[in-house]
Write an enzyme that holds these catalytic residues in place. Structure first.
Site, mmCIF file in Angstrom:
data_model
loop_
_atom_site.group_PDB
_atom_site.id
_atom_site.type_symbol
_atom_site.label_atom_id
_atom_site.label_comp_id
_atom_site.label_asym_id
_atom_site.label_seq_id
_atom_site.Cartn_x
_atom_site.Cartn_y
_atom_site.Cartn_z
ATOM 1 N N HIS A 16 0.863 -1.198 0.000
ATOM 2 C CA HIS A 16 0.000 0.000 0.000
ATOM 3 C C HIS A 16 0.890 1.235 0.000
ATOM 4 O O HIS A 16 1.344 1.684 1.046
ATOM 5 C CB HIS A 16 -0.917 -0.028 1.238
ATOM 6 C CG HIS A 16 -1.886 1.111 1.300
ATOM 7 N ND1 HIS A 16 -3.111 1.023 1.917
ATOM 8 C CD2 HIS A 16 -1.828 2.379 0.816
ATOM 9 C CE1 HIS A 16 -3.758 2.167 1.822
ATOM 10 N NE2 HIS A 16 -2.992 3.024 1.162
ATOM 11 N N HIS A 18 1.393 4.964 -2.346
ATOM 12 C CA HIS A 18 1.069 5.884 -3.451
ATOM 13 C C HIS A 18 2.374 6.509 -3.911
ATOM 14 O O HIS A 18 3.048 7.180 -3.116
ATOM 15 C CB HIS A 18 0.109 6.970 -2.978
ATOM 16 C CG HIS A 18 -1.142 6.416 -2.381
ATOM 17 N ND1 HIS A 18 -2.301 6.261 -3.107
ATOM 18 C CD2 HIS A 18 -1.416 5.952 -1.130
ATOM 19 C CE1 HIS A 18 -3.236 5.734 -2.320
ATOM 20 N NE2 HIS A 18 -2.726 5.533 -1.118
ATOM 21 N N HIS A 196 -9.543 1.513 -1.194
ATOM 22 C CA HIS A 196 -9.433 2.077 0.150
ATOM 23 C C HIS A 196 -10.842 2.036 0.744
ATOM 24 O O HIS A 196 -11.796 2.522 0.116
ATOM 25 C CB HIS A 196 -8.980 3.532 0.103
ATOM 26 C CG HIS A 196 -7.520 3.722 -0.187
ATOM 27 N ND1 HIS A 196 -6.883 3.150 -1.257
ATOM 28 C CD2 HIS A 196 -6.578 4.452 0.473
ATOM 29 C CE1 HIS A 196 -5.597 3.516 -1.235
ATOM 30 N NE2 HIS A 196 -5.385 4.306 -0.202
ATOM 31 N N GLU A 199 -11.116 3.654 6.161
ATOM 32 C CA GLU A 199 -10.036 4.473 6.732
ATOM 33 C C GLU A 199 -10.715 5.541 7.599
ATOM 34 O O GLU A 199 -10.591 5.539 8.819
ATOM 35 C CB GLU A 199 -9.192 5.095 5.606
ATOM 36 C CG GLU A 199 -8.033 5.967 6.090
ATOM 37 C CD GLU A 199 -7.300 6.680 4.928
ATOM 38 O OE1 GLU A 199 -7.857 6.789 3.823
ATOM 39 O OE2 GLU A 199 -6.161 7.141 5.170
ATOM 40 N N ASP A 277 1.968 3.842 2.890
ATOM 41 C CA ASP A 277 0.970 4.767 2.335
ATOM 42 C C ASP A 277 1.622 5.950 1.594
ATOM 43 O O ASP A 277 1.736 5.908 0.366
ATOM 44 C CB ASP A 277 0.020 5.254 3.442
ATOM 45 C CG ASP A 277 -1.358 5.670 2.933
ATOM 46 O OD1 ASP A 277 -1.633 5.487 1.732
ATOM 47 O OD2 ASP A 277 -2.164 6.176 3.733
ATOM 48 N N ASP A 278 2.020 6.981 2.329
ATOM 49 C CA ASP A 278 2.624 8.177 1.727
ATOM 50 C C ASP A 278 3.831 8.602 2.570
ATOM 51 O O ASP A 278 3.786 9.599 3.293
ATOM 52 C CB ASP A 278 1.594 9.315 1.690
ATOM 53 C CG ASP A 278 0.338 8.922 0.929
ATOM 54 O OD1 ASP A 278 0.391 8.901 -0.315
ATOM 55 O OD2 ASP A 278 -0.680 8.604 1.578
HETATM 56 N N1 ADE Z 1 -4.247 9.050 -1.456
HETATM 57 C C1 ADE Z 1 -3.006 8.997 -0.982
HETATM 58 N N2 ADE Z 1 -3.014 8.534 0.281
HETATM 59 C C2 ADE Z 1 -4.301 8.279 0.598
HETATM 60 C C3 ADE Z 1 -4.967 7.768 1.744
HETATM 61 N N3 ADE Z 1 -4.300 7.427 2.855
HETATM 62 N N4 ADE Z 1 -6.302 7.648 1.706
HETATM 63 C C4 ADE Z 1 -6.981 7.993 0.607
HETATM 64 N N5 ADE Z 1 -6.420 8.470 -0.486
HETATM 65 C C5 ADE Z 1 -5.079 8.606 -0.504
HETATM 66 ZN ZN ZN Z 2 -3.531 4.946 0.649
#
Ligand code: ADE
Ligand code: ZN
Length: 326
Positions: A16, A18, A196, A199, A277-278
């Site tokens: 997971h 991006h 997703h 969350e 994630d990011d």
């Molecule tokens: N885009 C990038 N990170 C995200 C996240 N955690 N939830 C939804 N969209 C995203």
């Molecule tokens: Zn994500």
């Protein structure tokens, strides 16, 4: 061996991530400069200081603004290559990563510029760093169905390069049902599907993702714990969940890593995995995510090893490839 060394040393996979979320401020300034694009911050330090979020939307606003400086195929290559070299140092051997084409095509960047840049870096990562990969094209759920259909159309010539479609961006108010027809068409075209769900959104969105979008993996899924029937179903299916501890902390999905649900989920026999994630925005790549929960939840090496093994199980490597890596 310390828990730090154990986490660093074990070969890992990431499910997971991006790619736009790996855009480190230093590289962002460099690319902005060569493209003569302005960033509304004067320095790397000032930009980093803006990374304080109260919820998902506050993060997304900054994340999309950052992506605006990506223009050329080389930019997408450099972004992806920087990520791969970074996780190579962390002993990550397989990645299944998202890209968000609409973030770029809506600004007039051609689909093929985006995918070719990302793909060449992934290919180099495979040959030079030994990191295998899958690519997931994610639809932005705050945009409409027509835009997602258009994106799917643009992806068809690159079908062989894309394993799955996903669904991300602003969750609440944009339920999976909004994209039922796009996902049906994606499946017809041979893509796997993920989304997703849960969350910030309710357990109901996880049901929809399963029943309407026919997903094979849930991204996040934290809120499944609100619904015992749903948990039973996910355990029965051994449906993978891609959890993102530091993301959850930074976006206030949890207030403290000590409250992170991953340990409880493991106890319930859910197939949970750890992901970043990011990472450029949330302060950590794979090792930092593992270490964060290991410390906060006092996990044993055995539990860490189970989480790592879960990720390989949940990956789309073939059984033979999995055996070689676990
Ligand atoms: N885009 C990038 N990170 C995200 C996240 N955690 N939830 C939804 N969209 C995203
Ligand atoms: Zn994500």
């Amino acid at each position: 061996k310390s828990i730090e060394k154990f986490i660093e040393g074990i070969p890992k996979t990431e499910l997971h991530l991006h790619i736009e979320g790996t855009f480190e401020p230093e590289l962002m300034f460099e690319i902005a400069k060569r493209n003569q694009k302005k960033i509304p911050y004067n320095s790397v330090a000032e930009l980093k200081n803006a990374y304080k979020f109260n919820n998902l939307q506050e993060f997304l606003d900054i994340y999309y603004a950052g992506a605006n400086v990506l223009i050329t195929e080389q930019d997408f290559y450099d972004l992806t290559w920087a990520y791969l070299t970074k996780v190579h140092e962390q002993n990550v051997v397989h990645v299944e990563i998202f890209f968000d084409p609409q973030t770029h095509t809506d600004r007039g960047i051609p689909f093929d510029t985006v995918i070719k840049g990302i793909r060449s870096a992934l290919e180099d990562g495979k040959s030079k760093l030994g990191i295998t990969y899958k690519l997931i094209m994610s639809f932005l759920r705050h945009l409409d169905e027509a835009s997602a259909f258009k994106t799917l159309e643009q992806a068809l010539p690159y079908k062989d390069w894309i394993s799955a479609v996903g669904l991300d961006s602003s969750e609440v108010g944009n339920p999976p049902s909004k994209f039922e027809r796009v996902f049906a068409k994606s499946i017809e075209e041979g893509f796997l599907t993920v989304a997703h769900a849960g969350e910030e959104g309710p357990a109901e969105y996880i049901w929809e993702a399963l029943d309407l979008l026919k997903i094979v993996r849930i991204d996040h899924g934290n809120r499944c714990l609100d619904d015992a029937k749903l948990v039973d179903r996910l355990v029965d299916l051994q449906m993978p969940l891609t959890l993102c501890p530091l993301s959850n902390l930074e976006l206030k999905v949890v207030q403290d890593l000590k409250e992170h649900p991953i340990a409880e989920m493991m106890k319930k026999n859910l197939l949970v995995t750890v992901n970043s994630d990011d990472p450029a925005y949330f302060g950590g790549y794979m090792n930092e995510n593992y270490l964060g929960i290991a410390k906060a939840l006092d996990l044993s090496k055995e539990q860490i090893a189970t989480l790592v093994k879960n990720s390989f199980t949940a990956s789309w490597l073939t059984d033979q490839e999995k055996e070689m890596r676990i």
